[in-house]
Design an enzyme around this catalytic site. Sequence first.
Site, PDB file in Angstrom:
ATOM      1  N   GLY A 108       0.835  -1.115  -0.089  1.00  0.00           N
ATOM      2  CA  GLY A 108       0.063   0.026   0.020  1.00  0.00           C
ATOM      3  C   GLY A 108       0.902   1.218  -0.064  1.00  0.00           C
ATOM      4  N   PHE A 140      -9.032  -5.979   4.670  1.00  0.00           N
ATOM      5  CA  PHE A 140      -8.355  -6.160   3.269  1.00  0.00           C
ATOM      6  C   PHE A 140      -6.931  -6.667   3.192  1.00  0.00           C
ATOM      7  CE2 PHE A 140     -11.375  -2.689   3.406  1.00  0.00           C
ATOM      8  CZ  PHE A 140     -12.174  -2.849   2.426  1.00  0.00           C
ATOM      9  N   THR A 142     -12.893 -13.795  -1.863  1.00  0.00           N
ATOM     10  CA  THR A 142     -12.784 -13.901  -3.407  1.00  0.00           C
ATOM     11  C   THR A 142     -13.455 -14.989  -4.110  1.00  0.00           C
ATOM     12  OG1 THR A 142     -10.953 -14.194  -5.072  1.00  0.00           O
ATOM     13  CG2 THR A 142     -10.462 -15.106  -2.964  1.00  0.00           C
ATOM     14  N   TYR A 151      -3.607 -18.835  -3.409  1.00  0.00           N
ATOM     15  CA  TYR A 151      -4.485 -17.729  -3.050  1.00  0.00           C
ATOM     16  C   TYR A 151      -5.603 -17.793  -2.577  1.00  0.00           C
ATOM     17  CZ  TYR A 151      -7.072 -13.329  -3.583  1.00  0.00           C
ATOM     18  OH  TYR A 151      -7.855 -12.400  -3.454  1.00  0.00           O
ATOM     19  N   LYS A 175      -7.702 -18.036   1.148  1.00  0.00           N
ATOM     20  CA  LYS A 175      -9.031 -17.194   1.700  1.00  0.00           C
ATOM     21  C   LYS A 175      -9.910 -18.108   1.978  1.00  0.00           C
ATOM     22  CE  LYS A 175      -7.829 -13.004   0.416  1.00  0.00           C
ATOM     23  NZ  LYS A 175      -8.008 -11.870   1.376  1.00  0.00           N
ATOM     24  N   HIS A 220      -3.108  -6.502 -13.493  1.00  0.00           N
ATOM     25  CA  HIS A 220      -4.449  -6.559 -13.951  1.00  0.00           C
ATOM     26  C   HIS A 220      -4.583  -5.916 -15.100  1.00  0.00           C
ATOM     27  CE1 HIS A 220      -4.543  -6.783  -9.394  1.00  0.00           C
ATOM     28  NE2 HIS A 220      -5.268  -7.862  -9.898  1.00  0.00           N
ATOM     29  N   PHE A 231      -3.718 -13.018 -22.780  1.00  0.00           N
ATOM     30  CA  PHE A 231      -3.283 -14.326 -22.603  1.00  0.00           C
ATOM     31  C   PHE A 231      -4.393 -15.355 -22.884  1.00  0.00           C
ATOM     32  CE2 PHE A 231      -1.487 -11.968 -18.505  1.00  0.00           C
ATOM     33  CZ  PHE A 231      -0.207 -11.674 -19.198  1.00  0.00           C
ATOM     34  N   ARG A 268     -14.722 -12.295 -17.466  1.00  0.00           N
ATOM     35  CA  ARG A 268     -14.804 -11.950 -16.146  1.00  0.00           C
ATOM     36  C   ARG A 268     -15.964 -10.798 -15.615  1.00  0.00           C
ATOM     37  NH1 ARG A 268     -12.086 -15.425 -16.205  1.00  0.00           N
ATOM     38  NH2 ARG A 268      -9.915 -16.012 -15.714  1.00  0.00           N
TER      39      ARG A 268
HETATM   40  N1  UDP Z   1      -5.286 -10.523 -18.814  1.00  0.00           N
HETATM   41  C1  UDP Z   1      -4.760 -10.353 -19.971  1.00  0.00           C
HETATM   42  N2  UDP Z   1      -3.629  -9.655 -20.285  1.00  0.00           N
HETATM   43  C2  UDP Z   1      -2.975  -8.991 -19.180  1.00  0.00           C
HETATM   44  C3  UDP Z   1      -3.736  -9.105 -17.973  1.00  0.00           C
HETATM   45  C4  UDP Z   1      -4.912 -10.052 -17.749  1.00  0.00           C
HETATM   46  O1  UDP Z   1      -5.253 -11.010 -21.244  1.00  0.00           O
HETATM   47  O2  UDP Z   1      -1.953  -8.340 -19.215  1.00  0.00           O
HETATM   48  C5  UDP Z   1      -6.332 -11.454 -18.643  1.00  0.00           C
HETATM   49  C6  UDP Z   1      -6.289 -12.476 -17.518  1.00  0.00           C
HETATM   50  O3  UDP Z   1      -5.863 -13.800 -18.343  1.00  0.00           O
HETATM   51  C7  UDP Z   1      -7.885 -12.527 -17.239  1.00  0.00           C
HETATM   52  C8  UDP Z   1      -8.287 -11.211 -17.297  1.00  0.00           C
HETATM   53  O4  UDP Z   1      -7.404 -10.431 -18.271  1.00  0.00           O
HETATM   54  O5  UDP Z   1      -8.533 -13.561 -18.208  1.00  0.00           O
HETATM   55  C9  UDP Z   1      -8.337 -10.582 -16.210  1.00  0.00           C
HETATM   56  O6  UDP Z   1      -7.132 -10.637 -15.252  1.00  0.00           O
HETATM   57  P1  UDP Z   1      -7.015  -9.842 -14.187  1.00  0.00           P
HETATM   58  O7  UDP Z   1      -5.579 -10.207 -13.816  1.00  0.00           O
HETATM   59  O8  UDP Z   1      -7.206  -8.482 -14.415  1.00  0.00           O
HETATM   60  O9  UDP Z   1      -7.817 -10.420 -13.097  1.00  0.00           O
HETATM   61  P2  UDP Z   1      -8.058 -11.977 -12.453  1.00  0.00           P
HETATM   62  O10 UDP Z   1      -9.339 -12.435 -13.147  1.00  0.00           O
HETATM   63  O11 UDP Z   1      -6.780 -12.581 -12.743  1.00  0.00           O
HETATM   64  O12 UDP Z   1      -8.512 -11.782 -10.978  1.00  0.00           O
END
Ligand code: UDP
Length: 339
Positions: free
Chosen positions: A37, A73, A117, A141, A145, A189, A215, A228
Amino acid sequence: MSSILVTGGAGYIGSHMVKMLSQAGHEVVVFDNLSRGFRDAVIAGQLVEGDLRNATDIQSLFNGRSFDAVIHFAAFAYVGESVSAPREYYENNVTGTFNLLSGMLDAGVKQFVFSSTCATYGVPESNPITEDHPQQPINPYGYTKLVIERMLADFSQAYGMRSIALRYFNAAGCDPDGELGERHDPETHLIPLVLQEALRVLEGGDPADTRLEVFGDDFDTPDGTCVRDYIHVTDLCTAHMAALDRLASGAVAGTEAYNLGNGNGFSVREVIDACRRVTGVDIQYRVSDRRPGDPAALVGAADRAHDALDWRPVYSDLDVIIETAWRWMNKRFGPKQDG
Ligand code: UDP
């Protein structure tokens, strides 16, 4: 007015929570070790620096202070990192929470709101996911939780602790006033990374040299990229306010769990398209391998929170969520910023 302890109040969601609590007239103490933080993100309340892994830090936190409730948190929250460093995750998340709960019991504080989560569900059998879905995490992770949720059930049974676990889907967006934002180091993210790419192009970078990776585009989803459920940070905070009210009302006998999501899924490509609309930038990306541990789709059913917490997300439009993130990023890192 109540006195609320917020652990991790210098972090992304915690700092937004502290602002909302103090605007609602609550007295806030933030407990944070500032490992993830930022001191300047604590814009209200009193910051107590300390570490949940250190029992004496917790003793001095409760010494001479009284709290009506705790919102917890503080945690490590990177899925990939938890796979390579489970020791740190179990120590910080599980032992840290155990120490906190023990400190609460010693001090007679019995109301607890916990950041859980959707990663506790693992790979969903179907979407949208309800709270009754089996909890079978696929990474450390998620397990940390889940262990804490179990601890809460046992502590309520034996010691009368009353708690609400809020299972977040994908926290996103920033303070609509532009005062607070999403700051992670490293940033992993999706939305901040897409917006960082937009900033790079605005600063004169060639769109074709994109650093943005998607990805995997061969998932079993309509466009092949992961789906998502993005939930605005302000909406997460209003749910925590509602959880505090529910605990204070005496309606919670033991421990309860609620999904916090929008109930809508967006694919990675849809997020990038929305970022193009909001920024007006030609954001390009490269498709790379799937990230280990990514389920194809995660969408939350939040009906239980709608009913019991009387909570509804306000920032449910994806473009609006991204606009709030873009406003803050531009203010902080954008070309017009001085220094
Ligand atoms: N993602 C992606 N490229 C990036 C970061 C994330 O394609 O540089 C995709 C990741 O594979 C997931 C979605 O975006 O399907 C959300 O990922 P994030 O890491 O934001 O959150 P998570 O779902 O892992 O909590």
